[in-house]
Design a protein around this motif. Structure first.
Motif, PDB file in Angstrom:
ATOM      1  N   ASP A 151       0.850  -1.184   0.000  1.00 28.91           N
ATOM      2  CA  ASP A 151       0.000   0.000   0.000  1.00 28.91           C
ATOM      3  C   ASP A 151       0.886   1.236   0.000  1.00 28.91           C
ATOM      4  N   THR A 152       0.290   2.399   0.215  1.00 25.35           N
ATOM      5  CA  THR A 152       1.052   3.646   0.165  1.00 25.35           C
ATOM      6  C   THR A 152       2.150   3.698   1.224  1.00 25.35           C
ATOM      7  N   ARG A 156       6.102   3.898   0.243  1.00 19.49           N
ATOM      8  CA  ARG A 156       6.805   5.107   0.677  1.00 19.49           C
ATOM      9  C   ARG A 156       7.984   4.777   1.591  1.00 19.49           C
TER      10      ARG A 156
END
Length: 225
Positions: A151-152, A156
């Protein structure tokens, strides 16, 4: 996309070990709390994941709980009108579209899979609205099949740590699968989600509070706290 070497494999193992302790008192990701409340139910994990897309856990989790109080099977959910479903899951992002998609997904499960969530990536990806992130979460959390849900937060933080050098979540998934042993795939998502929600936030991460700051080159971080 660049796959990292053995030094990053060793560093990843240390990071995971530290984060296990550092996240011990943090609120678990929504998927973990769904499992805690309802058991390891692939269908409920799938629906809660679909509701969480582009929505914070603080919004999507209560929406999932409201929905599961009314229906917990594909058959029960298709019996709810679209308008009523919209009211139940509001205010998740794109709640009208999400309500329609949930009904489509439930109909597909009934018609194509006898009402059961399939336990293979290829089959999951044929279901409307199910992408790699959702499929990986369902496989890992619902079936205990090794998968990395990118996911983000995972995308990241993995790049900030320099564990990968990727531009897309799909590239990150490939790189992490080459970097991490399979037994760490499922846990890696849980740890980075908690870390991303509390410490390594998107804007101005809390580097002064970070337990792995000495292992992090802070790639792409221009401002921190």
């Amino acid at each position: 996309m660049k796959i990292q070497g053995e030094d990053h494999i060793a560093r990843a193992a240390i990071i995971i070990s530290i984060l296990k302790n550092a996240t011990r008192d943090m609120i678990q990701p929504a998927s973990s709390r769904i499992i805690e409340q309802y058991g390891k139910n692939p269908f409920l994990i799938l629906i809660s994941c679909l509701l969480s897309l582009r929505t914070k856990d603080s919004v999507s989790l209560p929406a999932s709980q409201r929905l599961f109080a009314v229906a917990q099977t594909p058959q029960e959910m298709v019996g709810i009108s679209t308008k009523e479903l919209e009211k139940i899951i509001y205010p998740v992002a794109f709640y009208r579209k999400r309500a329609q998609n949930i009904q489509v997904v439930c109909k597909e499960l009934i018609e194509r899979f006898a009402g059961l969530v399939p336990g293979s990536e290829d089959e999951l990806l044929t279901i409307s609205g199910v992408g790699r992130k959702t499929a990986s979460l369902v496989l890992g959390e619902g079936f205990d099949i090794p998968a990395i849900c990118v996911d983000t937060h995972v995308h990241r933080i993995s790049n900030r740590l320099g564990l990968v050098a990727t531009k897309t979540p799909a590239e990150t998934e490939i790189a992490l699968k080459k970097l991490l042993p399979k037994e760490q795939w499922i846990e890696f998502n849980r740890l980075l989600v908690m870390w991303g929600q509390n410490i390594c936030v998107p804007i101005s991460p809390k580097c002064s509070e970070c337990a792995i700051v000495n292992l992090c080159p802070r790639i792409g971080v221009t401002k921190s706290r």
